[in-house]
Design a protein around this motif. Structure first.
Motif, PDB file in Angstrom:
ATOM      1  N   ALA A  44      15.199 -20.753 101.217  1.00 19.15           N
ATOM      2  CA  ALA A  44      16.868 -20.766 100.732  1.00 19.15           C
ATOM      3  C   ALA A  44      17.974 -22.081 101.683  1.00 19.15           C
ATOM      4  O   ALA A  44      18.514 -22.612 101.081  1.00 19.15           O
ATOM      5  N   GLY A  45      16.898 -22.707 102.246  1.00 17.05           N
ATOM      6  CA  GLY A  45      17.415 -24.414 102.828  1.00 17.05           C
ATOM      7  C   GLY A  45      18.520 -24.128 104.052  1.00 17.05           C
ATOM      8  O   GLY A  45      18.686 -25.042 104.234  1.00 17.05           O
ATOM      9  N   MET A  46      18.199 -22.917 104.817  1.00 14.62           N
ATOM     10  CA  MET A  46      19.013 -22.866 105.968  1.00 14.62           C
ATOM     11  C   MET A  46      18.106 -23.809 106.772  1.00 14.62           C
ATOM     12  O   MET A  46      16.729 -23.419 107.233  1.00 14.62           O
ATOM     13  N   ALA A  47      18.738 -23.761 108.194  1.00 18.60           N
ATOM     14  CA  ALA A  47      18.126 -24.244 109.355  1.00 18.60           C
ATOM     15  C   ALA A  47      17.505 -23.114 109.534  1.00 18.60           C
ATOM     16  O   ALA A  47      17.584 -21.909 110.103  1.00 18.60           O
ATOM     17  N   TYR A 106      22.717 -15.435  94.816  1.00 23.65           N
ATOM     18  CA  TYR A 106      21.725 -16.394  95.517  1.00 23.65           C
ATOM     19  C   TYR A 106      20.323 -15.090  94.943  1.00 23.65           C
ATOM     20  O   TYR A 106      20.440 -14.148  94.650  1.00 23.65           O
ATOM     21  N   ASP A 107      19.590 -15.927  93.939  1.00 22.35           N
ATOM     22  CA  ASP A 107      18.082 -15.054  93.631  1.00 22.35           C
ATOM     23  C   ASP A 107      18.127 -13.399  94.696  1.00 22.35           C
ATOM     24  O   ASP A 107      17.450 -14.310  95.856  1.00 22.35           O
ATOM     25  N   ILE A 108      18.088 -12.133  94.687  1.00 22.63           N
ATOM     26  CA  ILE A 108      17.084 -11.255  95.083  1.00 22.63           C
ATOM     27  C   ILE A 108      16.176 -10.774  94.135  1.00 22.63           C
ATOM     28  O   ILE A 108      16.219 -10.791  92.719  1.00 22.63           O
ATOM     29  N   GLY A 109      14.846 -10.478  94.537  1.00 18.82           N
ATOM     30  CA  GLY A 109      13.831  -9.946  93.929  1.00 18.82           C
ATOM     31  C   GLY A 109      14.545  -8.122  93.842  1.00 18.82           C
ATOM     32  O   GLY A 109      14.907  -7.885  94.975  1.00 18.82           O
ATOM     33  N   PRO A 137      10.127 -20.244  98.536  1.00 21.10           N
ATOM     34  CA  PRO A 137       8.304 -21.025  98.073  1.00 21.10           C
ATOM     35  C   PRO A 137       7.218 -20.328  98.746  1.00 21.10           C
ATOM     36  O   PRO A 137       6.190 -20.479  99.076  1.00 21.10           O
ATOM     37  N   TYR A 138       7.471 -19.498  99.686  1.00 22.82           N
ATOM     38  CA  TYR A 138       7.597 -19.356 101.297  1.00 22.82           C
ATOM     39  C   TYR A 138       6.528 -18.314 101.333  1.00 22.82           C
ATOM     40  O   TYR A 138       7.123 -17.037 100.941  1.00 22.82           O
ATOM     41  N   GLY A 164       7.485 -24.314  93.383  1.00 19.26           N
ATOM     42  CA  GLY A 164       8.640 -24.571  92.641  1.00 19.26           C
ATOM     43  C   GLY A 164       8.696 -23.657  93.057  1.00 19.26           C
ATOM     44  O   GLY A 164      10.620 -24.196  92.015  1.00 19.26           O
ATOM     45  N   ALA A 165       9.362 -22.614  93.455  1.00 18.80           N
ATOM     46  CA  ALA A 165      10.476 -21.809  93.523  1.00 18.80           C
ATOM     47  C   ALA A 165      11.539 -21.999  94.138  1.00 18.80           C
ATOM     48  O   ALA A 165      11.558 -22.989  95.462  1.00 18.80           O
ATOM     49  N   THR A 166      13.159 -21.483  93.806  1.00 15.71           N
ATOM     50  CA  THR A 166      13.872 -21.608  94.258  1.00 15.71           C
ATOM     51  C   THR A 166      14.744 -20.746  94.417  1.00 15.71           C
ATOM     52  O   THR A 166      14.103 -19.707  93.770  1.00 15.71           O
ATOM     53  N   ILE A 167      15.631 -19.962  95.268  1.00 13.44           N
ATOM     54  CA  ILE A 167      16.229 -18.993  95.301  1.00 13.44           C
ATOM     55  C   ILE A 167      17.565 -19.335  93.881  1.00 13.44           C
ATOM     56  O   ILE A 167      18.225 -18.186  93.776  1.00 13.44           O
ATOM     57  N   GLU A 168      17.957 -20.388  93.353  1.00 15.22           N
ATOM     58  CA  GLU A 168      18.477 -20.255  92.538  1.00 15.22           C
ATOM     59  C   GLU A 168      18.271 -20.181  90.632  1.00 15.22           C
ATOM     60  O   GLU A 168      19.209 -21.007  90.072  1.00 15.22           O
ATOM     61  N   ASP A 169      16.863 -19.941  90.894  1.00 18.98           N
ATOM     62  CA  ASP A 169      16.726 -20.240  88.911  1.00 18.98           C
ATOM     63  C   ASP A 169      16.265 -19.463  88.673  1.00 18.98           C
ATOM     64  O   ASP A 169      15.628 -19.376  87.114  1.00 18.98           O
TER      65      ASP A 169
END
Length: 319
Positions: free
Chosen positions: A110-113, A132-135, A222-223, A233-238
């Motif tokens: 997510a880009g959090m600390a 944000y996206d969730i599966g 990504p992780y 290339g994955a993001t939680i906003e795509d």
């Protein structure tokens, strides 16, 4: 907006690190004059029950000022958000997270600390929720459904998690911040015992059959596995799922693939197949291990429909 936090604390997260750090977190909450209620997750899946019960008692009305805050690892967040989504709400309760686990992949994705003190500030100083996206998944054989924030995996990665969780050395390694070594040791053992299996992938009108699938991971970012960039290339906003299928390589090719994975060049390998879609249907007619956000699903057959949805999260990435 001033909010109140319903805190779900998993004291066992990070091999007990969450329990050790809780007095410091509490002191910072009190210093910031934050209003909160505390619930302690005492056993596996307890956080699902706690968040579900909280959601049931909170009226489904706009402008609620409650946030559910999971303090623990990815598994704690997974349980909290699954409890919150058990019953459909017109106005979902935002969820947040202070990462104190062995992997913390959602924070990384997510880009959090990943340092808890900095993540604390991102949560406490946040002023509004962000979707944000969730599966989402619907497994038809065992009639299970729910959500995931990180990934759903079948095969190699799931077998590694199962093996590592059974390892007596894992707790000691986690306490000394060497948890990745337990996964590495388990990976070598699992490789020699993990056979290829038949996998059918349905994406739209396309159907692909793999006779020798080895690792199957549908991911939201990504992780996986504590920082391994399986889908760079994955993001939680795509608004997309990212499916990576790896066919079983021989040992030398596995080492070469692992090296390419480190440099995020693995997706061009012939043994690797990559899909991006909002819906995926996976079928595995053999007993294989599965995992959700690092939590064991056990050995089973799979007929699972995977999708993507959005959910409100409470943290500010600009802080």
């Amino acid at each position: 907006m001033t909010v109140q936090f319903y805190i779900i604390l998993n004291e066992h997260a990070g091999s007990g690190q969450a329990a050790t750090l809780w007095p410091q977190i509490k002191a910072r909450l009190d210093d910031a004059q934050v209003s909160y209620q505390l619930a302690v997750s005492e056993y596996a899946h307890h956080a699902i029950l706690l968040s579900e019960q909280f959601a049931k008692q909170l009226p489904d009305e706009p402008h609620q000022n409650w946030v559910v805050l999971a303090i623990g690892g990815d598994g704690t967040l997974h349980e909290a958000i699954n409890g919150l989504t058990k019953q459909p709400r017109t106005y979902p309760i935002p969820v947040s997270y202070i990462p104190i686990g062995s992997g913390n992949d959602f924070a990384r994705g997510a880009g959090m600390a990943t340092k808890w003190e900095d993540a604390f500030d991102q949560v406490i100083q946040c002023t509004h929720a962000t979707n944000y996206d969730i599966g989402t998944y619907d497994e038809t054989i065992k009639h299970e459904h729910g959500v995931f924030t990180n990934n759903l995996g079948i095969g190699f990665d799931a077998a590694i998690i199962t093996k590592a969780n059974q390892s007596k050395a894992k707790v000691w390694l986690n306490k000394h911040h060497l948890g990745s070594l337990s996964y590495l040791a388990s990976a070598l053992d699992v490789y020699y015992n993990q056979s290829g299996f038949t996998l059918t992938v349905h994406v739209g009108n396309q159907r692909d059959i793999y006779a020798n699938a080895f690792l199957v991971t549908t991911t939201n970012h990504p992780y996986f596995g504590g920082g391994v960039g399986i889908a760079p290339g994955a993001t939680i906003e795509d608004h997309q799922l990212h499916l990576v299928v790896i066919e079983k390589p021989n040992f030398l090719k596995l080492m070469w693939l692992a090296l390419r994975l480190v440099f995020k060049r693995h997706l061009t390998s012939k043994a690797v197949h990559y899909y991006q879609a909002s819906k995926v249907h996976l079928t595995v007619p053999a007993i294989e291990y599965g995992q959700l956000d690092g939590e064991e699903m056990g050995g089973r057959f799979f007929d699972v429909y995977v999708g993507v949805n959005q959910y409100p999260f409470w943290f500010d990435l600009t802080i």
